[in-house]
Write a protein that holds these residues in place. Structure first.
Motif, PDB file in Angstrom:
ATOM      1  N   UNK A   1      39.746  49.170  42.848  1.00  0.00           N
ATOM      2  CA  UNK A   1      40.523  48.338  42.269  1.00  0.00           C
ATOM      3  C   UNK A   1      39.901  48.035  41.261  1.00  0.00           C
ATOM      4  N   UNK A   2      40.580  47.579  40.064  1.00  0.00           N
ATOM      5  CA  UNK A   2      39.870  47.011  38.646  1.00  0.00           C
ATOM      6  C   UNK A   2      40.520  45.658  38.689  1.00  0.00           C
ATOM      7  N   UNK A   3      39.773  44.380  38.090  1.00  0.00           N
ATOM      8  CA  UNK A   3      40.284  42.983  37.947  1.00  0.00           C
ATOM      9  C   UNK A   3      40.245  43.038  36.448  1.00  0.00           C
TER      10      UNK A   3
ATOM     11  N   UNK B   1      35.934  43.551  36.551  1.00  0.00           N
ATOM     12  CA  UNK B   1      35.442  43.773  37.682  1.00  0.00           C
ATOM     13  C   UNK B   1      36.154  44.769  38.522  1.00  0.00           C
ATOM     14  N   UNK B   2      35.382  45.406  39.393  1.00  0.00           N
ATOM     15  CA  UNK B   2      35.537  46.622  39.981  1.00  0.00           C
ATOM     16  C   UNK B   2      35.202  46.546  41.651  1.00  0.00           C
ATOM     17  N   UNK B   3      36.160  46.693  42.430  1.00  0.00           N
ATOM     18  CA  UNK B   3      35.919  46.721  43.800  1.00  0.00           C
ATOM     19  C   UNK B   3      36.352  48.025  44.520  1.00  0.00           C
ATOM     20  N   UNK B   4      35.639  48.115  45.843  1.00  0.00           N
ATOM     21  CA  UNK B   4      36.058  49.444  46.442  1.00  0.00           C
ATOM     22  C   UNK B   4      36.475  48.863  47.950  1.00  0.00           C
ATOM     23  N   UNK B   5      37.653  49.296  48.514  1.00  0.00           N
ATOM     24  CA  UNK B   5      38.206  48.739  49.764  1.00  0.00           C
ATOM     25  C   UNK B   5      38.727  49.681  50.529  1.00  0.00           C
ATOM     26  N   UNK B   6      38.463  50.164  52.021  1.00  0.00           N
ATOM     27  CA  UNK B   6      39.495  50.899  52.484  1.00  0.00           C
ATOM     28  C   UNK B   6      40.766  49.944  52.755  1.00  0.00           C
TER      29      UNK B   6
END
Length: 79
Positions: A15-17, A29-34
């Motif tokens: 995902x990108x913020x 911002x970037x995050x990785x999540x299942x």
């Protein structure tokens, strides 16, 4: 709901913020999540927005705050 408009899925677990989520963001911002973590991250953001700007700070906001720090380049990343 407004906050979720700044977040977009760019891959199944990524995902990108977008800049503007918090004031003075210098990079996205970037995050990785299942799926399980994705649900938790968005739920904690909804609860935070509903309660107001006090107390616990959700992970998504923390990622965005890092993106506001002086000297940051390219993106703020969290897993």
């Amino acid at each position: 709901e407004d906050e979720c408009g700044f977040i977009r899925r760019i891959a199944p677990t990524q995902f990108e913020i977008k800049q503007g989520f918090v004031p003075h963001m210098k990079v996205p911002g970037r995050f990785y999540a299942n799926k399980s973590l994705e649900k938790l991250m968005f739920e904690e953001l909804r609860v935070h927005v509903k309660r107001g700007e006090s107390g616990f700070l959700p992970a998504v906001k923390q990622i965005a705050n890092v993106a506001s720090l002086p000297g940051i380049v390219e993106k703020s990343v969290a897993m």
